[in-house]
Design a protein around this motif. Structure first.
Motif, PDB file in Angstrom:
ATOM      1  N   TYR A 204       0.820  -1.206   0.000  1.00 59.81           N
ATOM      2  CA  TYR A 204       0.000   0.000   0.000  1.00 59.81           C
ATOM      3  C   TYR A 204       0.859   1.263   0.000  1.00 59.81           C
ATOM      4  N   SER A 205       2.084   1.156  -0.499  1.00 61.66           N
ATOM      5  CA  SER A 205       3.005   2.297  -0.447  1.00 61.66           C
ATOM      6  C   SER A 205       2.506   3.490  -1.249  1.00 61.66           C
ATOM      7  N   SER A 206       1.631   3.260  -2.210  1.00 58.99           N
ATOM      8  CA  SER A 206       1.114   4.380  -2.995  1.00 58.99           C
ATOM      9  C   SER A 206       0.268   5.313  -2.129  1.00 58.99           C
ATOM     10  N   PHE A 207      -0.273   4.820  -1.008  1.00 56.87           N
ATOM     11  CA  PHE A 207      -0.982   5.695  -0.074  1.00 56.87           C
ATOM     12  C   PHE A 207      -0.055   6.793   0.432  1.00 56.87           C
ATOM     13  N   ARG A 208       1.142   6.417   0.774  1.00 59.50           N
ATOM     14  CA  ARG A 208       2.081   7.388   1.307  1.00 59.50           C
ATOM     15  C   ARG A 208       2.598   8.323   0.210  1.00 59.50           C
ATOM     16  N   SER A 209       2.679   7.826  -1.001  1.00 60.27           N
ATOM     17  CA  SER A 209       3.004   8.706  -2.129  1.00 60.27           C
ATOM     18  C   SER A 209       1.930   9.767  -2.289  1.00 60.27           C
ATOM     19  N   CYS A 210       0.687   9.352  -2.130  1.00 59.20           N
ATOM     20  CA  CYS A 210      -0.420  10.296  -2.208  1.00 59.20           C
ATOM     21  C   CYS A 210      -0.298  11.356  -1.121  1.00 59.20           C
ATOM     22  N   MET A 211      -0.002  10.952   0.102  1.00 59.02           N
ATOM     23  CA  MET A 211       0.071  11.911   1.203  1.00 59.02           C
ATOM     24  C   MET A 211       1.112  12.991   0.926  1.00 59.02           C
ATOM     25  N   LEU A 237      -4.728  11.246  -6.363  1.00 59.03           N
ATOM     26  CA  LEU A 237      -5.861  10.365  -6.063  1.00 59.03           C
ATOM     27  C   LEU A 237      -5.756   9.034  -6.815  1.00 59.03           C
ATOM     28  N   ARG A 238      -4.980   9.002  -7.883  1.00 53.40           N
ATOM     29  CA  ARG A 238      -4.754   7.728  -8.581  1.00 53.40           C
ATOM     30  C   ARG A 238      -4.001   6.742  -7.695  1.00 53.40           C
ATOM     31  N   ASP A 239      -3.161   7.286  -6.804  1.00 55.12           N
ATOM     32  CA  ASP A 239      -2.462   6.405  -5.856  1.00 55.12           C
ATOM     33  C   ASP A 239      -3.439   5.797  -4.859  1.00 55.12           C
ATOM     34  N   ILE A 240      -4.424   6.578  -4.433  1.00 56.53           N
ATOM     35  CA  ILE A 240      -5.462   6.042  -3.559  1.00 56.53           C
ATOM     36  C   ILE A 240      -6.268   4.982  -4.302  1.00 56.53           C
ATOM     37  N   GLN A 241      -6.517   5.219  -5.563  1.00 54.17           N
ATOM     38  CA  GLN A 241      -7.254   4.250  -6.386  1.00 54.17           C
ATOM     39  C   GLN A 241      -6.503   2.920  -6.477  1.00 54.17           C
ATOM     40  N   PHE A 256      -7.994   8.242   5.205  1.00 59.20           N
ATOM     41  CA  PHE A 256      -7.784   9.316   4.243  1.00 59.20           C
ATOM     42  C   PHE A 256      -9.058  10.121   4.020  1.00 59.20           C
ATOM     43  N   PHE A 257     -10.163   9.437   3.757  1.00 58.85           N
ATOM     44  CA  PHE A 257     -11.381  10.149   3.393  1.00 58.85           C
ATOM     45  C   PHE A 257     -12.084  10.779   4.599  1.00 58.85           C
ATOM     46  N   ASP A 258     -11.886  10.230   5.790  1.00 56.96           N
ATOM     47  CA  ASP A 258     -12.410  10.894   6.983  1.00 56.96           C
ATOM     48  C   ASP A 258     -11.777  12.279   7.147  1.00 56.96           C
ATOM     49  N   ALA A 259     -10.540  12.414   6.698  1.00 53.39           N
ATOM     50  CA  ALA A 259      -9.842  13.697   6.806  1.00 53.39           C
ATOM     51  C   ALA A 259     -10.063  14.587   5.591  1.00 53.39           C
ATOM     52  N   LYS A 260     -10.233  13.994   4.412  1.00 53.10           N
ATOM     53  CA  LYS A 260     -10.109  14.765   3.174  1.00 53.10           C
ATOM     54  C   LYS A 260     -11.387  14.956   2.365  1.00 53.10           C
ATOM     55  N   ALA A 261     -12.476  14.289   2.681  1.00 49.35           N
ATOM     56  CA  ALA A 261     -13.668  14.343   1.823  1.00 49.35           C
ATOM     57  C   ALA A 261     -14.153  15.777   1.615  1.00 49.35           C
TER      58      ALA A 261
END
Length: 303
Positions: A204-211, A237-241, A256-261
């Protein structure tokens, strides 16, 4: 240090006063309204002790100026008094981050943990031991202090929070024999165990790339280059995808979405039609629970 965005002159001016400055500017609230007949003075003392623990402990080797401190909030709601010094409830942890060259602050974390279970004796010092699980209260507080640090550092440099996420993971490992919930994999798919597991899992490293890209190459440049910054957020957002398509129920997606929606709605409501369409397609795929919020992005296109 990359996370520092204040000018060198400002840092120099405060250096005499910050040699021992701690990292967190943490507001703490302890509420025990759900416990009838309880001694409210006890909870006021608990609040004060937790405040001191979070704000006066040195969590890193770095030196912070006052204006550089990481702003965060902790809200503890106690719902049950099990015994004279044992309590159950929830803890909510929020982290905000300043956006470069603006007065805007972005919410990075907004976690609610319903497995808050602790012992607290009034006027007894809060002591944290990194190698044991003797005190669940300080273990939880230290765990979230490192989570706050890890997320903050990740938004300023790629995977910059590794050291602090690993410290949080060590607390999880040391707590595997704890009687309290929240530390073990089989107790829930969305608890302290899975939060650090997801963050440090290379799958899930792409999550951290997104951050990093969302904040550093997105929000931080929008004061000067709005369209470029917004495009970088859309690309992040493609990284989250990618994480969603690998495992849709991953806990960090909810984080992520609890913070960012809400922020995403604000950012893309002023976007170009084609960009709005691409972002909406991703958001409706990976975060359908907030679909009604994202409709506001579409509505702005129709105005």
């Amino acid at each position: 240090m990359i996370r520092k965005i204040a000018s060198t002159l400002l840092i120099t001016a405060f250096v005499v006063f910050t040699a021992f400055a701690q990292e967190l500017r943490c507001n703490v609230t302890v509420s025990a309204r759900g416990i009838q007949g309880a001694n409210q003075n006890l909870f006021r003392t608990m609040q004060s002790d937790i405040y001191d623990f979070m704000n006066n402990r040195k969590w890193t080797e770095h030196v912070y100026g006052y204006d550089e401190k990481i702003r965060c909030n902790i809200l503890i709601r106690l719902d049950e008094q099990v015994s004279a010094d044992e309590f159950k409830g929830s803890i909510q942890v929020q982290l905000t981050r300043p956006v470069f060259n603006s007065s805007y602050t972005s919410t990075v974390l907004n976690i609610k943990d319903n497995d808050f279970h602790c012992n607290y004796v009034e006027f007894q010092p809060l002591e944290f031991n990194e190698t044991s699980n003797r005190d669940n209260l300080t273990n939880i507080l230290a765990y979230y202090a490192y989570i706050i640090l890890g997320f903050d550092y990740d938004t300023f440099s790629p995977e910059g929070g590794n050291e602090y996420f690993q410290k949080a993971q060590s607390i999880v490992n040391n707590s595997q024999n704890a009687r309290e919930r929240g530390w073990k994999s089989f107790e829930s798919e969305r608890n302290r165990y899975w939060l650090t597991e997801n963050i440090l899992n290379k799958s899930y490293s792409s999550f951290r790339s997104c951050m990093y890209n969302y904040h550093r190459t997105g929000l931080d440049i929008m004061s000067d280059r709005v369209e470029e910054g917004r495009a970088n957020i859309a690309n992040s957002l493609r990284d989250i995808q990618k994480v969603f398509r690998r495992r849709p129920s991953t806990y960090i997606l909810q984080i992520f979405f609890d913070a960012k929606a809400d922020e995403l709605v604000n950012v893309f409501s002023k976007s170009f039609p084609d960009e709005r369409s691409r972002v909406l397609a991703i958001l409706n795929e990976v975060d359908p629970s907030n679909g009604s919020k994202y409709e506001k992005i579409k509505e702005s296109e129709e105005l």
